[in-house]
Motif scaffolding. Structure first.
Motif, PDB file in Angstrom:
ATOM      1  N   LEU A  91       0.856  -1.239  -0.141  1.00  0.00           N
ATOM      2  CA  LEU A  91      -0.131   0.077   0.026  1.00  0.00           C
ATOM      3  C   LEU A  91       0.840   1.188  -0.147  1.00  0.00           C
ATOM      4  O   LEU A  91       2.148   1.254   0.606  1.00  0.00           O
ATOM      5  CB  LEU A  91      -1.010   0.223   1.109  1.00  0.00           C
ATOM      6  N   PHE A  92       0.437   2.344  -0.717  1.00  0.00           N
ATOM      7  CA  PHE A  92       1.164   3.520  -0.640  1.00  0.00           C
ATOM      8  C   PHE A  92       0.327   4.560  -0.024  1.00  0.00           C
ATOM      9  O   PHE A  92      -1.015   4.683  -0.261  1.00  0.00           O
ATOM     10  CB  PHE A  92       1.286   4.224  -2.104  1.00  0.00           C
ATOM     11  N   SER A 139      -4.325  -6.486   5.947  1.00  0.00           N
ATOM     12  CA  SER A 139      -3.452  -7.660   6.392  1.00  0.00           C
ATOM     13  C   SER A 139      -2.077  -7.314   6.211  1.00  0.00           C
ATOM     14  O   SER A 139      -1.294  -7.965   6.710  1.00  0.00           O
ATOM     15  CB  SER A 139      -4.112  -8.926   5.679  1.00  0.00           C
ATOM     16  N   ASP A 140      -1.518  -6.675   5.333  1.00  0.00           N
ATOM     17  CA  ASP A 140      -0.208  -5.965   5.322  1.00  0.00           C
ATOM     18  C   ASP A 140      -0.073  -4.778   4.582  1.00  0.00           C
ATOM     19  O   ASP A 140      -0.843  -4.525   3.684  1.00  0.00           O
ATOM     20  CB  ASP A 140       0.360  -7.284   4.314  1.00  0.00           C
ATOM     21  N   LEU A 141       0.515  -3.843   5.416  1.00  0.00           N
ATOM     22  CA  LEU A 141       0.705  -2.540   5.072  1.00  0.00           C
ATOM     23  C   LEU A 141       2.140  -2.089   4.915  1.00  0.00           C
ATOM     24  O   LEU A 141       2.830  -2.591   5.767  1.00  0.00           O
ATOM     25  CB  LEU A 141      -0.003  -1.582   5.970  1.00  0.00           C
ATOM     26  N   ASN A 142       2.564  -1.374   3.722  1.00  0.00           N
ATOM     27  CA  ASN A 142       4.022  -0.891   3.589  1.00  0.00           C
ATOM     28  C   ASN A 142       3.948   0.346   3.295  1.00  0.00           C
ATOM     29  O   ASN A 142       3.299   0.698   2.462  1.00  0.00           O
ATOM     30  CB  ASN A 142       5.042  -1.914   2.710  1.00  0.00           C
ATOM     31  N   ILE A 143       4.253   1.404   4.275  1.00  0.00           N
ATOM     32  CA  ILE A 143       3.824   2.673   3.976  1.00  0.00           C
ATOM     33  C   ILE A 143       5.154   3.609   4.131  1.00  0.00           C
ATOM     34  O   ILE A 143       5.988   3.296   4.919  1.00  0.00           O
ATOM     35  CB  ILE A 143       2.753   3.324   5.169  1.00  0.00           C
ATOM     36  N   GLY A 144       5.405   4.403   3.302  1.00  0.00           N
ATOM     37  CA  GLY A 144       6.448   5.225   3.236  1.00  0.00           C
ATOM     38  C   GLY A 144       6.426   6.215   2.000  1.00  0.00           C
ATOM     39  O   GLY A 144       5.831   5.927   1.002  1.00  0.00           O
ATOM     40  N   SER A 145       7.017   7.473   2.140  1.00  0.00           N
ATOM     41  CA  SER A 145       6.765   8.381   0.908  1.00  0.00           C
ATOM     42  C   SER A 145       8.245   8.295  -0.077  1.00  0.00           C
ATOM     43  O   SER A 145       8.185   8.937  -0.937  1.00  0.00           O
ATOM     44  CB  SER A 145       6.686   9.849   1.265  1.00  0.00           C
ATOM     45  N   GLY A 146       9.183   7.661   0.512  1.00  0.00           N
ATOM     46  CA  GLY A 146      10.344   7.393  -0.310  1.00  0.00           C
ATOM     47  C   GLY A 146      11.507   8.568  -0.166  1.00  0.00           C
ATOM     48  O   GLY A 146      12.340   8.439  -0.903  1.00  0.00           O
ATOM     49  N   THR A 147      11.163   9.502   0.832  1.00  0.00           N
ATOM     50  CA  THR A 147      12.248  10.377   1.165  1.00  0.00           C
ATOM     51  C   THR A 147      13.058   9.941   2.375  1.00  0.00           C
ATOM     52  O   THR A 147      12.518   9.161   3.153  1.00  0.00           O
ATOM     53  CB  THR A 147      11.709  11.732   1.438  1.00  0.00           C
ATOM     54  N   LEU A 190      -6.216 -18.657  -4.057  1.00  0.00           N
ATOM     55  CA  LEU A 190      -5.149 -17.518  -4.344  1.00  0.00           C
ATOM     56  C   LEU A 190      -5.959 -16.192  -5.073  1.00  0.00           C
ATOM     57  O   LEU A 190      -6.588 -16.440  -6.054  1.00  0.00           O
ATOM     58  CB  LEU A 190      -3.929 -17.769  -5.338  1.00  0.00           C
ATOM     59  N   VAL A 191      -5.841 -15.239  -4.248  1.00  0.00           N
ATOM     60  CA  VAL A 191      -6.746 -13.802  -4.717  1.00  0.00           C
ATOM     61  C   VAL A 191      -5.874 -12.726  -4.785  1.00  0.00           C
ATOM     62  O   VAL A 191      -4.862 -12.386  -4.141  1.00  0.00           O
ATOM     63  CB  VAL A 191      -7.591 -13.599  -3.553  1.00  0.00           C
ATOM     64  N   ALA A 192      -5.865 -12.111  -6.110  1.00  0.00           N
ATOM     65  CA  ALA A 192      -5.248 -10.767  -6.416  1.00  0.00           C
ATOM     66  C   ALA A 192      -6.167  -9.569  -5.840  1.00  0.00           C
ATOM     67  O   ALA A 192      -7.357  -9.774  -6.414  1.00  0.00           O
ATOM     68  CB  ALA A 192      -4.865 -10.617  -7.986  1.00  0.00           C
ATOM     69  N   ARG A 193      -5.591  -8.785  -5.176  1.00  0.00           N
ATOM     70  CA  ARG A 193      -6.559  -7.457  -4.557  1.00  0.00           C
ATOM     71  C   ARG A 193      -5.891  -6.198  -4.985  1.00  0.00           C
ATOM     72  O   ARG A 193      -4.736  -5.916  -4.963  1.00  0.00           O
ATOM     73  CB  ARG A 193      -6.508  -7.719  -3.154  1.00  0.00           C
ATOM     74  N   TYR A 194      -6.759  -5.282  -5.241  1.00  0.00           N
ATOM     75  CA  TYR A 194      -6.700  -4.051  -5.168  1.00  0.00           C
ATOM     76  C   TYR A 194      -7.227  -3.089  -4.067  1.00  0.00           C
ATOM     77  O   TYR A 194      -8.458  -3.475  -3.692  1.00  0.00           O
ATOM     78  CB  TYR A 194      -7.107  -3.229  -6.738  1.00  0.00           C
ATOM     79  N   MET A 195      -6.506  -2.452  -3.341  1.00  0.00           N
ATOM     80  CA  MET A 195      -6.738  -1.705  -2.341  1.00  0.00           C
ATOM     81  C   MET A 195      -6.583  -0.287  -2.427  1.00  0.00           C
ATOM     82  O   MET A 195      -5.650   0.413  -3.081  1.00  0.00           O
ATOM     83  CB  MET A 195      -5.975  -2.221  -0.918  1.00  0.00           C
ATOM     84  N   PHE A 196      -7.673   0.424  -1.846  1.00  0.00           N
ATOM     85  CA  PHE A 196      -7.627   1.987  -1.905  1.00  0.00           C
ATOM     86  C   PHE A 196      -8.486   2.631  -0.728  1.00  0.00           C
ATOM     87  O   PHE A 196      -9.008   1.960  -0.148  1.00  0.00           O
ATOM     88  CB  PHE A 196      -8.092   2.399  -3.010  1.00  0.00           C
ATOM     89  N   GLY A 197      -8.032   3.990  -0.624  1.00  0.00           N
ATOM     90  CA  GLY A 197      -8.677   4.609   0.827  1.00  0.00           C
ATOM     91  C   GLY A 197      -8.159   6.244   0.432  1.00  0.00           C
ATOM     92  O   GLY A 197      -7.695   6.585  -0.747  1.00  0.00           O
ATOM     93  N   ASN A 251      -6.307   9.086  -0.319  1.00  0.00           N
ATOM     94  CA  ASN A 251      -4.825   9.296  -0.539  1.00  0.00           C
ATOM     95  C   ASN A 251      -3.956   8.053  -0.366  1.00  0.00           C
ATOM     96  O   ASN A 251      -2.977   8.307  -0.316  1.00  0.00           O
ATOM     97  CB  ASN A 251      -4.407  10.366   0.167  1.00  0.00           C
ATOM     98  N   THR A 252      -4.793   7.015  -0.502  1.00  0.00           N
ATOM     99  CA  THR A 252      -4.170   5.560  -0.373  1.00  0.00           C
ATOM    100  C   THR A 252      -4.284   4.574  -1.474  1.00  0.00           C
ATOM    101  O   THR A 252      -5.720   4.661  -1.935  1.00  0.00           O
ATOM    102  CB  THR A 252      -4.326   5.049   0.916  1.00  0.00           C
ATOM    103  N   SER A 253      -3.511   3.978  -1.873  1.00  0.00           N
ATOM    104  CA  SER A 253      -3.899   2.846  -3.067  1.00  0.00           C
ATOM    105  C   SER A 253      -2.736   1.872  -2.942  1.00  0.00           C
ATOM    106  O   SER A 253      -1.529   2.071  -2.786  1.00  0.00           O
ATOM    107  CB  SER A 253      -3.894   3.636  -4.450  1.00  0.00           C
ATOM    108  N   GLY A 254      -2.923   0.550  -3.443  1.00  0.00           N
ATOM    109  CA  GLY A 254      -2.040  -0.391  -3.393  1.00  0.00           C
ATOM    110  C   GLY A 254      -2.600  -1.892  -3.992  1.00  0.00           C
ATOM    111  O   GLY A 254      -3.821  -1.670  -4.731  1.00  0.00           O
ATOM    112  N   TYR A 255      -1.755  -2.822  -3.948  1.00  0.00           N
ATOM    113  CA  TYR A 255      -2.052  -4.011  -4.612  1.00  0.00           C
ATOM    114  C   TYR A 255      -1.495  -5.239  -3.691  1.00  0.00           C
ATOM    115  O   TYR A 255      -0.734  -4.893  -3.010  1.00  0.00           O
ATOM    116  CB  TYR A 255      -1.628  -4.072  -6.235  1.00  0.00           C
ATOM    117  N   GLY A 256      -2.107  -6.411  -4.011  1.00  0.00           N
ATOM    118  CA  GLY A 256      -1.288  -7.646  -3.182  1.00  0.00           C
ATOM    119  C   GLY A 256      -1.953  -8.880  -3.475  1.00  0.00           C
ATOM    120  O   GLY A 256      -2.854  -8.940  -4.542  1.00  0.00           O
ATOM    121  N   VAL A 257      -1.269  -9.868  -3.094  1.00  0.00           N
ATOM    122  CA  VAL A 257      -1.921 -11.371  -3.305  1.00  0.00           C
ATOM    123  C   VAL A 257      -2.055 -12.023  -1.963  1.00  0.00           C
ATOM    124  O   VAL A 257      -1.258 -11.942  -1.039  1.00  0.00           O
ATOM    125  CB  VAL A 257      -0.696 -11.909  -4.023  1.00  0.00           C
TER     126      VAL A 257
END
Length: 317
Positions: free
Chosen positions: A12-13, A52-60, A296-303, A305-311
């Motif tokens: 997730l971003f 179930s799994d979040l990875n957050i950071g702006s990259g700076t 086995l499920v591919a997911r797209y997540m959003f909220g 200012n937040t979006s992401g993907y996962g399996v």
């Protein structure tokens, strides 16, 4: 017995709303950041597809990096004895940064705060309605208990430690935060299992109070409240003329939405998370193996200012 356990790997971003730098000369800032870690623990205490799994950071370079992972699931023992059991294990790593000064120079201190939580729940299914297709609606109250721990690891060696000996710096250098929580959930669950399709709809409200205890460093005593309201929908149906393991292969459609309340609301930059997923399910029930179904499920997540993907990987027993 009907049981399902799942895990997922999701990226997730998002924007992390905890300020990136705190001045370690102000012990109150350290206490605030530790309270925030206790709040972050609260995202892992209930089984939740969207978080179930979040990875957050702006990259700076000044960003607090946050990783959270959860494995969990639940089971109703049988129709004759409808006790419901659930469990979840969660891990998080949060890398805050502090600034200290010895009067002549100032340095930024990177730290590593690793958290581990374990949650258990026991409930009972009260059958409310059974329709003509075989669908079953139950009301499921659940009592939950949680234990967690967080360890702090400073990475600058003796430069800071030789100059500071108070409780705040003791915590930064190998300190520990232990937490426990009590709470409960109320779930309304509709489940239909049939040859043409399986449908599962869950509406759940969960609440738990977390607080520190035992050998927690005295600089970071605190508490937090976990509250959320979520809905989960899933449809599974055979794919025409496609069989494996002597059973039809099924496609899986799912959707989920979690609304975060109380201390959790806005803490990670969003008030809610939604998820949509598409996947496949294999049925191994005709073989003498413990696992009856694997998804086995591919997911797209959003909220916000937040979006992401996962399996995600889930298994039924």
């Amino acid at each position: 017995m009907t049981a399902a356990f799942s895990s997922s790997l999701t990226l997730l971003f998002a924007s992390l709303t905890l300020s990136p730098l705190s001045f370690a000369a102000d012990g109150h800032r350290i206490k605030q950041r530790a309270d925030a870690v206790l709040t972050l623990m609260s995202y892992m205490v209930f089984p939740d597809v969207t978080a179930s799994d979040l990875n957050i950071g702006s990259g700076t370079g000044e960003t607090n990096e946050l990783t959270m992972t959860q494995f969990g699931g639940g089971a109703t023992m049988s129709d004759a004895f409808p006790v419901y059991l659930e469990g979840a294990l969660g891990y998080s790593r949060y890398d805050p940064q502090f600034v200290i000064s010895n009067g002549a120079e100032t340095r930024r201190i990177p730290t590593r705060w690793n958290s581990l939580t374990a949650t258990g729940g026991i409930g009972w299914d009260f059958h409310l309605y059974r329709d003509s297709r075989g669908g079953n609606l139950v009301l499921r109250p659940i009592a939950n208990v949680m234990l967690g721990t967080m360890a702090s690891d400073i990475r600058i060696g003796a430069w800071a430690i030789k100059r500071r000996t108070n409780a705040d710096y003791d915590f930064l250098n190998g300190g520990r935060l232990n937490a426990w929580g009590l709470g409960g959930s109320l779930m309304l669950d509709y489940e239909l299992i049939s040859k043409p399709q399986d449908i599962d709809i869950e509406l759940r409200y969960s609440s738990m109070n977390l607080q520190t205890f035992a050998n927690t460093s005295r600089a970071v005593d605190g508490h937090a409240e976990a509250q959320n309201l979520g809905i989960y929908l899933r449809r599974r149906a055979p794919i025409s003329d496609w069989t494996l393991l002597q059973s039809p292969v099924r496609y899986v459609l799912e959707g989920a939405h979690t609304e975060y309340l109380g201390d959790q609301r806005g803490r990670l930059g969003f008030d809610s998370l939604s998820s949509v997923g598409l996947g496949l399910e294999l049925d191994s029930s005709k073989y003498p193996v413990f696992i009856t179904r694997t998804r086995l499920v591919a997911r797209y997540m959003f909220g916000n200012n937040t979006s992401g993907y996962g399996v995600g990987l889930a298994m039924s027993f």
